[in-house]
Write a protein that holds these residues in place. Structure first.
Motif, short mmCIF file in Angstrom:
data_model
loop_
_atom_site.label_atom_id
_atom_site.label_comp_id
_atom_site.label_asym_id
_atom_site.label_seq_id
_atom_site.Cartn_x
_atom_site.Cartn_y
_atom_site.Cartn_z
N ILE A 181 0.85 -1.20 0.00
CA ILE A 181 0.00 0.00 0.00
C ILE A 181 0.88 1.24 0.00
O ILE A 181 0.59 2.24 -0.67
N ALA A 182 1.97 1.18 0.75
CA ALA A 182 2.88 2.33 0.83
C ALA A 182 3.44 2.68 -0.54
O ALA A 182 3.58 3.85 -0.89
N LEU A 183 3.77 1.66 -1.33
CA LEU A 183 4.34 1.93 -2.65
C LEU A 183 3.31 2.63 -3.54
O LEU A 183 3.67 3.50 -4.33
N ASP A 184 2.03 2.28 -3.40
CA ASP A 184 0.99 3.02 -4.13
C ASP A 184 0.89 4.44 -3.62
O ASP A 184 0.75 5.39 -4.39
N MET A 185 0.94 4.59 -2.29
CA MET A 185 0.81 5.92 -1.70
C MET A 185 1.96 6.82 -2.11
O MET A 185 1.80 8.01 -2.32
N LEU A 186 3.14 6.22 -2.25
CA LEU A 186 4.34 6.99 -2.62
C LEU A 186 4.10 7.74 -3.92
O LEU A 186 4.58 8.86 -4.11
N GLN A 187 3.39 7.10 -4.81
CA GLN A 187 3.20 7.71 -6.13
C GLN A 187 2.17 8.82 -6.08
O GLN A 187 2.09 9.64 -6.98
N LYS A 188 1.36 8.88 -5.00
CA LYS A 188 0.36 9.95 -4.90
C LYS A 188 0.77 11.02 -3.88
O LYS A 188 0.52 12.20 -4.06
N ASP A 189 1.42 10.58 -2.83
CA ASP A 189 1.74 11.46 -1.71
C ASP A 189 3.08 12.15 -1.96
O ASP A 189 4.03 11.53 -2.38
N ARG A 190 3.15 13.45 -1.72
CA ARG A 190 4.42 14.14 -1.95
C ARG A 190 5.26 14.15 -0.68
O ARG A 190 5.41 15.19 -0.03
N SER A 191 5.81 13.00 -0.36
CA SER A 191 6.62 12.91 0.85
C SER A 191 8.02 13.42 0.57
O SER A 191 8.57 13.23 -0.52
N ASP A 192 8.61 14.06 1.57
CA ASP A 192 10.01 14.48 1.47
C ASP A 192 10.94 13.39 1.96
O ASP A 192 12.09 13.31 1.55
N LEU A 193 10.42 12.56 2.85
CA LEU A 193 11.25 11.48 3.42
C LEU A 193 10.38 10.26 3.62
O LEU A 193 9.23 10.38 4.07
N VAL A 194 10.89 9.10 3.25
CA VAL A 194 10.19 7.85 3.50
C VAL A 194 11.02 7.03 4.48
O VAL A 194 12.20 6.78 4.22
N ILE A 195 10.41 6.65 5.58
CA ILE A 195 11.09 5.78 6.57
C ILE A 195 10.50 4.39 6.41
O ILE A 195 9.31 4.17 6.66
N MET A 196 11.33 3.46 5.96
CA MET A 196 10.88 2.08 5.76
C MET A 196 11.47 1.23 6.87
O MET A 196 12.66 1.30 7.15
N VAL A 197 10.62 0.39 7.47
CA VAL A 197 11.10 -0.53 8.51
C VAL A 197 10.83 -1.94 7.99
O VAL A 197 9.70 -2.44 8.11
#
Lengths: 175, 107
Positions: free
Chosen positions: B36-52
């Motif tokens: 879901i996060a990978l889909d959100m990445l393409q819509k959300d303009r995040s400056d930083l992604v923290i993946m655990v």
């Protein structure tokens, strides 16, 4: 929150680095000449120059015709990492490049022939010239962070220009 | 306001980190599932992604798929991988270097 402090510091460092890079990050401008108004990037136009546009200055990227064509190709496809094979295909078969400069009265330069071996050299030279232009503009961004190369899951190396891009046009009237 | 996307399968940890980052003035979105996060990445303009990531075994795949999802973004976010296990040599950091991601060990 002491346990989390190192992670928060890491987050703050990454975001501060990002802000700094964005302030230092110029726009890549490719200027097309002999453009007919009402059209955009069609066959017959020339590639006049490429330069980096900083907030307060413009720094030219000195390139021969082959470098200009490669820079233009990568700029127009800057959202899509391109393999050498793909670049060769575009530069050889795209009507824009096959008829480059046809609108100009001064077309004297022979069109370069793009081979895969040659393109690898041109990519390296383009990266070097972009690096020099970045330094002249006062930016400390590494040219490898601007013209990026990475290996895909199928072991193909792809290249991409990671800068905001603008293709500007100089209009002429052809009567 | 700078935006941070946290992708963490452990809800308690994610909520705690969300609270800390919000109190530091960042806009935060939390997602538990990588897909879901990978889909959100393409819509959300995040400056930083923290993946655990869940485990060392999935780290390489997660790095590759996250970078692939980000490829079409005009403005690529910074990537920070938070690993909740003991370091076992330099391999994981080198993997991060290869994919232009920062690797951080949280004990």
């Amino acid at each position: 929150m002491k346990g989390r402090q190192p992670l928060i510091e890491e987050v703050e460092y990454l975001l501060a680095r990002r802000r700094l890079r964005e302030r230092e990050r110029p726009r890549l401008v490719v200027e097309h000449g002999y453009h007919n108004s009402g059209t955009i990037c069609v066959r017959g136009e020339t590639i006049e120059n490429c330069h980096l546009r900083f907030p307060d200055k413009e720094i030219p990227i000195p390139l021969a015709l082959s470098g200009l064509m490669l820079c233009d190709c990568m700029a127009r496809h800057h959202l899509t990492p391109l393999s050498i094979a793909r670049m060769q295909h575009i530069l050889t078969d795209d009507p824009f490049y096959r008829h480059l400069g046809a609108n100009s009265f001064e077309r004297a330069e022979r069109m370069p022939r793009f081979t895969r071996v040659g393109l690898r050299v041109y990519v390296a030279r383009l990266r070097e010239q972009i690096g020099k232009a970045l330094r002249r503009g006062g930016s400390m961004i590494c040219p490898e962070d601007v013209l990026t190369s990475e290996t895909t899951d199928s072991n193909v190396v792809v290249h991409r220009i990671d800068l905001p891009v603008l293709i500007a046009h100089r209009t002429i009237k052809l009567t | 306001m700078e935006r941070v996307l946290i992708v963490d399968p452990y809800a308690v940890h994610a909520a705690e980190l969300e609270r800390v980052l919000e109190s530091a003035g960042y806009g935060v979105t939390v997602c538990a599932a990588e897909r879901i996060a990978l889909d959100m990445l393409q819509k959300d303009r995040s400056d930083l992604v923290i993946m655990v990531p869940r485990s060392p075994v999935t780290l390489g795949d997660t790095l590759a798929s996250t970078r692939a999802a980000m490829k079409i973004l005009e403005k690529q976010p910074e990537l920070l991988f938070v690993l909740r296990w003991t370091p076992r040599g330099p391999v994981e950091r080198l993997m991060g270097d290869r994919w232009n991601a920062r690797v951080f060990y949280e004990g």
